[in-house]
Write a protein that holds these residues in place. Structure first.
Motif, PDB file in Angstrom:
ATOM      1  N   GLU A  62       0.883  -1.426   0.256  1.00 31.54           N
ATOM      2  CA  GLU A  62      -0.587   0.204  -0.082  1.00 31.54           C
ATOM      3  C   GLU A  62       1.119   0.957   0.009  1.00 31.54           C
ATOM      4  O   GLU A  62       0.535   1.882  -0.521  1.00 31.54           O
ATOM      5  CB  GLU A  62      -0.594  -0.073   1.218  1.00 31.54           C
ATOM      6  N   MET A  63       1.985   1.707   0.984  1.00 27.29           N
ATOM      7  CA  MET A  63       3.136   2.525   0.368  1.00 27.29           C
ATOM      8  C   MET A  63       3.447   2.418  -0.610  1.00 27.29           C
ATOM      9  O   MET A  63       3.823   3.608  -0.819  1.00 27.29           O
ATOM     10  CB  MET A  63       4.267   2.033   2.044  1.00 27.29           C
ATOM     11  N   MET A  64       3.934   1.114  -1.559  1.00 33.90           N
ATOM     12  CA  MET A  64       4.621   1.981  -2.810  1.00 33.90           C
ATOM     13  C   MET A  64       3.064   2.588  -3.525  1.00 33.90           C
ATOM     14  O   MET A  64       3.460   2.992  -5.063  1.00 33.90           O
ATOM     15  CB  MET A  64       5.357   0.798  -3.524  1.00 33.90           C
ATOM     16  N   MET A  65       1.753   2.158  -3.357  1.00 33.43           N
ATOM     17  CA  MET A  65       0.965   2.548  -4.386  1.00 33.43           C
ATOM     18  C   MET A  65       0.263   3.848  -3.643  1.00 33.43           C
ATOM     19  O   MET A  65       0.372   4.690  -4.625  1.00 33.43           O
ATOM     20  CB  MET A  65      -0.424   1.609  -3.893  1.00 33.43           C
ATOM     21  N   PHE A  66       0.620   4.459  -2.891  1.00 36.08           N
ATOM     22  CA  PHE A  66       0.552   6.018  -2.667  1.00 36.08           C
ATOM     23  C   PHE A  66       1.885   6.587  -2.653  1.00 36.08           C
ATOM     24  O   PHE A  66       1.526   7.854  -3.644  1.00 36.08           O
ATOM     25  CB  PHE A  66       0.443   6.085  -1.285  1.00 36.08           C
ATOM     26  N   ALA A  67       2.736   6.241  -2.806  1.00 32.31           N
ATOM     27  CA  ALA A  67       4.298   6.842  -3.844  1.00 32.31           C
ATOM     28  C   ALA A  67       3.580   7.339  -4.930  1.00 32.31           C
ATOM     29  O   ALA A  67       4.483   7.675  -5.368  1.00 32.31           O
ATOM     30  CB  ALA A  67       5.584   5.993  -3.377  1.00 32.31           C
ATOM     31  N   ALA A  68       3.552   5.545  -5.513  1.00 32.01           N
ATOM     32  CA  ALA A  68       3.386   5.929  -6.969  1.00 32.01           C
ATOM     33  C   ALA A  68       2.224   6.694  -7.659  1.00 32.01           C
ATOM     34  O   ALA A  68       2.065   7.420  -8.344  1.00 32.01           O
ATOM     35  CB  ALA A  68       2.759   4.779  -7.800  1.00 32.01           C
ATOM     36  N   LEU A  69       1.625   7.025  -6.336  1.00 30.54           N
ATOM     37  CA  LEU A  69       0.192   7.946  -6.944  1.00 30.54           C
ATOM     38  C   LEU A  69       0.014   9.416  -6.789  1.00 30.54           C
ATOM     39  O   LEU A  69       0.492  10.647  -7.441  1.00 30.54           O
ATOM     40  CB  LEU A  69      -1.100   7.859  -5.814  1.00 30.54           C
ATOM     41  N   GLN A  70       1.640   9.276  -5.467  1.00 32.36           N
ATOM     42  CA  GLN A  70       1.936  10.709  -6.145  1.00 32.36           C
ATOM     43  C   GLN A  70       3.011  11.152  -6.637  1.00 32.36           C
ATOM     44  O   GLN A  70       2.606  12.186  -6.758  1.00 32.36           O
ATOM     45  CB  GLN A  70       2.473  10.877  -3.968  1.00 32.36           C
ATOM     46  N   TYR A  71       3.890  10.298  -6.880  1.00 28.02           N
ATOM     47  CA  TYR A  71       4.660  10.701  -7.890  1.00 28.02           C
ATOM     48  C   TYR A  71       4.085  10.931  -9.144  1.00 28.02           C
ATOM     49  O   TYR A  71       4.452  12.126 -10.230  1.00 28.02           O
ATOM     50  CB  TYR A  71       5.822   9.173  -8.410  1.00 28.02           C
ATOM     51  N   HIS A  72       2.990  10.140  -9.749  1.00 29.88           N
ATOM     52  CA  HIS A  72       1.960  10.586 -10.638  1.00 29.88           C
ATOM     53  C   HIS A  72       1.277  12.325 -10.084  1.00 29.88           C
ATOM     54  O   HIS A  72       1.484  12.687 -11.292  1.00 29.88           O
ATOM     55  CB  HIS A  72       1.120   9.511 -10.854  1.00 29.88           C
ATOM     56  N   ILE A  73       0.861  12.641  -9.407  1.00 24.70           N
ATOM     57  CA  ILE A  73       0.124  13.963  -9.347  1.00 24.70           C
ATOM     58  C   ILE A  73       1.006  14.730  -9.364  1.00 24.70           C
ATOM     59  O   ILE A  73       0.794  15.775  -9.857  1.00 24.70           O
ATOM     60  CB  ILE A  73      -0.553  13.982  -7.797  1.00 24.70           C
ATOM     61  N   ASN A  74       2.452  14.306  -8.504  1.00 23.65           N
ATOM     62  CA  ASN A  74       3.475  15.565  -9.204  1.00 23.65           C
ATOM     63  C   ASN A  74       3.415  15.987 -10.300  1.00 23.65           C
ATOM     64  O   ASN A  74       3.639  17.332 -10.390  1.00 23.65           O
ATOM     65  CB  ASN A  74       4.395  15.091  -7.810  1.00 23.65           C
ATOM     66  N   LYS A  75       4.085  15.196 -11.230  1.00 20.75           N
ATOM     67  CA  LYS A  75       4.047  15.215 -12.478  1.00 20.75           C
ATOM     68  C   LYS A  75       2.757  16.035 -13.071  1.00 20.75           C
ATOM     69  O   LYS A  75       3.412  17.126 -13.623  1.00 20.75           O
ATOM     70  CB  LYS A  75       3.898  13.639 -12.813  1.00 20.75           C
ATOM     71  N   LEU A  76       1.730  15.603 -12.524  1.00 18.29           N
ATOM     72  CA  LEU A  76       0.869  16.239 -13.445  1.00 18.29           C
ATOM     73  C   LEU A  76       0.261  17.474 -13.269  1.00 18.29           C
ATOM     74  O   LEU A  76      -0.068  18.121 -13.768  1.00 18.29           O
ATOM     75  CB  LEU A  76      -0.399  15.467 -13.449  1.00 18.29           C
ATOM     76  N   SER A  77       0.532  18.060 -11.255  1.00 15.32           N
ATOM     77  CA  SER A  77       0.504  18.993 -11.388  1.00 15.32           C
ATOM     78  C   SER A  77       1.481  19.704 -11.851  1.00 15.32           C
ATOM     79  O   SER A  77       0.806  20.995 -12.420  1.00 15.32           O
ATOM     80  CB  SER A  77       1.025  19.081  -9.891  1.00 15.32           C
ATOM     81  N   ILE A  78       2.619  20.217 -11.994  1.00 19.16           N
ATOM     82  CA  ILE A  78       3.876  20.665 -13.014  1.00 19.16           C
ATOM     83  C   ILE A  78       3.295  21.037 -14.250  1.00 19.16           C
ATOM     84  O   ILE A  78       2.950  22.457 -14.561  1.00 19.16           O
ATOM     85  CB  ILE A  78       4.550  20.032 -12.670  1.00 19.16           C
TER      86      ILE A  78
END
Length: 659
Positions: A321-337
């Protein structure tokens, strides 16, 4: 009225007047007035302003009684009615004061808040300013202090506040606050709410649409860019996580919750000072509908609170679950930029307003589009399969036992074999009002469902173990609906099954890691996972650890790479809500007959007496079974049925009353 009478020992004069001492905070000046008990509060303020003889807008000022911690807002009341005598000292001070707010995204903002309003009203005004719907979901929390750090270091580490000049909030109750600006002009902020409830943000990525700025008016959040609240800001350095306070135990979490402000009292009544730092947080873990068209800021701030709760280890999760949350954070950070640059080039096709409104109504009422076939209304779906069942007991060594289980309506019937399904079941469970908790480990192929079923003398604990993801998704969705009194004929059942399968899919790791793209420099794994998982590799080389975790994040990212920005945030929030510990707020209490402080957990539907070291439930009281609820504030005792506990903090009762 004579002013030269004979002064008596009690401070009064022979003519019935006495001296009332007041302090004007704006001028840092002490003033004494000769008054009688029959003069009303409005008359006292008028005499004070006349005596000061200072040309200034005093309309926002009111009297504060320090000793009693009370605002004297009823200007028609007399001094005698308030009980004010010659020994009282009053403050003549503005009601609107600056407050430093730390938002869920950990950013600080300096806003003006009415310190005479109840906290509930103050939070409502703050949310209106920030365009956050459903302000009843939020409240103010005192900033927790790390006992290991000194106060000076904490103050130095605080982030610079973004000061929002001008009257940010709508006028409060009582007097009409009028706040002059530096330039001398006067205005009142209309707040950020759209006056027509037309979509103010793009439903795909949450970016502000061009017409949005028209509704911001003179608000300090305008200037054409409200993205400071609607767009997620990535964590730039792992040092930020290191400096933040992380609760080490359930008792530490309970101590943090002692800092919630009482929503029925004002800020001044709770010793909040001007320019003090308070935390604006979602408090009750029970949210109204999240509509991307109107809730871009609310969704982002809720996502940020969930993100920080996971990174600061305020809630437990598995490594997958932690890796899933980290992947979502990484994806959100990229799309936010990317969203700020590419939004105009990727705008969606225009949709007819009537069709869009009907689609939104269907989603709101039914939870999504469903196929309404004739079979859906003529029969109720059933489940029947072999499921392993376990009923934990003290000192038991037995494991799971396999049964042929049928799920009809809201009842599970367990038979020793498939052939006996037409006879009397060995066990039968009615799931209405039960608690459903997932216990899943993808890598270990463990798909468990924990059920707490209400009975007359408490709760029965039952564990179900499924063999595969699809079976788990079907039974978990059916259990969740049954706990609400709904059957599988409900239109949301199929959507619930798909959401569970999607959640499980996001946790899958790529079986062939060699096909993953090369490690890129824009991944900073120390900022995406909690420190606990970094400590697992403390004996390894830092570069190796960084590449290993980055590779696992990229593996998990393949499952979420096609999501839009707003969809990724919503999935993050849903995954956060699916964690077993979600929704439990911990408080300290002392039970009758006990000598030590004990831990109590509060959810939206029950109270739990918990073991402070393990977090296991000792006893549970469901609100639906409580016939009465009595609180004695003089001795701080809560009574309900067989429960007797002494409050350690008023927010214990206020929290349960709210949920």
């Amino acid at each position: 009225m004579a002013l030269d009478g004979i002064r008596m020992p009690d401070g009064c004069y022979a003519d019935g007047t006495w001296e009332l001492k007041m302090h004007v905070t704006d001028l840092n000046r002490d003033v004494s007035l000769r008054v009688t008990g029959e003069i009303h509060i409005g008359g006292v303020m008028l005499k004070l302003v006349e005596k000061l003889d200072v040309k200034k807008d005093w309309s926002d000022h009111a009297l504060w009684w320090e000793k009693k911690k009370t605002w004297l807002l009823k200007t028609h009341w007399t001094l005698d009615k308030y009980g004010i005598q010659a020994d009282a000292r009053l403050l003549f001070t503005p009601q609107q004061k600056l407050l430093r707010l730390q938002l869920p995204n950990m950013k600080h903002m300096r806003v003006k808040v009415n310190f005479s309003d109840r906290v509930f009203k103050a939070v409502s005004d703050i949310c209106k300013t920030f365009n956050i719907r459903h302000p009843e979901e939020l409240s103010l929390l005192c900033k927790p202090r790390d006992p290991k750090k000194k106060k000076k270091k904490l103050e130095e580490a605080e982030e610079e506040a973004l000061e929002l000049e001008g009257p940010l909030l709508t006028p409060g109750s009582g007097t009409s606050p009028i706040m002059p600006l530096i330039s001398g002009s006067i205005y009142s902020s209309p707040g950020l709410y759209s006056k027509t409830m037309t979509p103010t943000y793009d439903s795909r990525d949450g970016s502000p649409l061009s017409p949005t700025t028209a509704w911001f008016g003179d608000s300090p959040l305008s200037e054409g860019n409200p993205s400071i609240l609607a767009v997620s800001q990535p964590i730039t350095s792992p040092d930020i996580l290191v400096k933040m306070y992380k609760p080490q135990s359930l008792l530490d979490k309970a101590k943090i919750n002692q800092g919630w402000l009482d929503s029925s009292r004002s800020l001044m009544e709770q010793d909040v000072k001007e320019n003090e730092v308070l935390l604006l947080r979602f408090k009750y873990h029970s949210f109204f509908d999240l509509n991307p068209k109107y809730d871009a800021i609310r969704v982002n701030q809720l996502y940020e609170q969930a993100k920080w709760a996971i990174l600061l280890e305020e809630i437990e999760c598995t490594e997958e679950e932690m890796m899933m949350f980290a992947a979502l954070q990484y994806h959100i950070n990229k799309l936010s930029i990317m969203s700020s640059d590419n939004h105009m080039n990727n705008s969606e096709k225009e949709v007819d307003e009537v069709d869009a409104a009907l689609s939104d109504l269907e989603i709101t009422l039914e939870g999504g589009k469903t196929s309404n076939t004739l079979g859906d209304i003529t029969s109720i779906p059933e489940l029947a399969d072999y499921v392993k069942v376990f009923k934990p007991k003290k000192l038991t060594l037995k494991g799971y036992k396999q049964y042929w289980c049928t799920f009809k309506d809201i009842t599970i019937s367990c038979y020793k074999s498939r052939e006996e399904a037409h006879g009397t079941p060995a066990h039968q469970m009615n799931l209405r009002g039960c608690e459903v908790t997932p216990d899943v480990n993808i890598s270990a192929q463990k798909f468990n469902i924990k059920l707490l079923i209400p009975v007359a003398d408490g709760m029965n604990e039952i564990w179900l173990r499924c063999d595969a993801e699809k079976q788990y998704a079907q039974w978990m969705a059916a259990c969740r609906l049954a706990s609400k009194g709904k059957t599988m004929a409900d239109s949301s059942y199929n959507l619930e099954v798909q959401n569970i399968l999607s959640f499980l899919k996001m946790q899958h790791m790529n079986p062939d890691p060699q096909i993953i793209e090369p490690i890129t420099t824009d991944i900073n794994p120390e900022c995406l996972v909690s420190p606990r998982y970094l400590k697992k590799y403390k004996n390894k080389q830092p570069g190796f650890v960084r590449d290993l975790i980055s590779a696992r994040i990229l593996e998990a990212h393949q499952n979420v790479a096609q999501m839009s920005l707003i969809e990724a945030k919503m999935r993050f929030i849903q995954a956060w809500q699916s964690l077993p510990e979600f929704g439990i707020t911990h408080f300290l209490a002392k039970f009758q007959g006990g000598k030590k402080d004990e831990l109590i957990g509060i959810t939206y539907n029950r109270l739990i007496r918990m073991d402070a070291s393990t977090g296991d439930a000792i006893k549970t009281w469901r609100f639906s079974n409580m016939k009465q609820w009595n609180v004695n504030w003089e001795i701080k005792m809560v009574r309900s049925g067989d429960m007797r506990c002494r409050l350690k903090h008023p927010q214990f009762e206020m929290h349960t009353a709210s949920v």
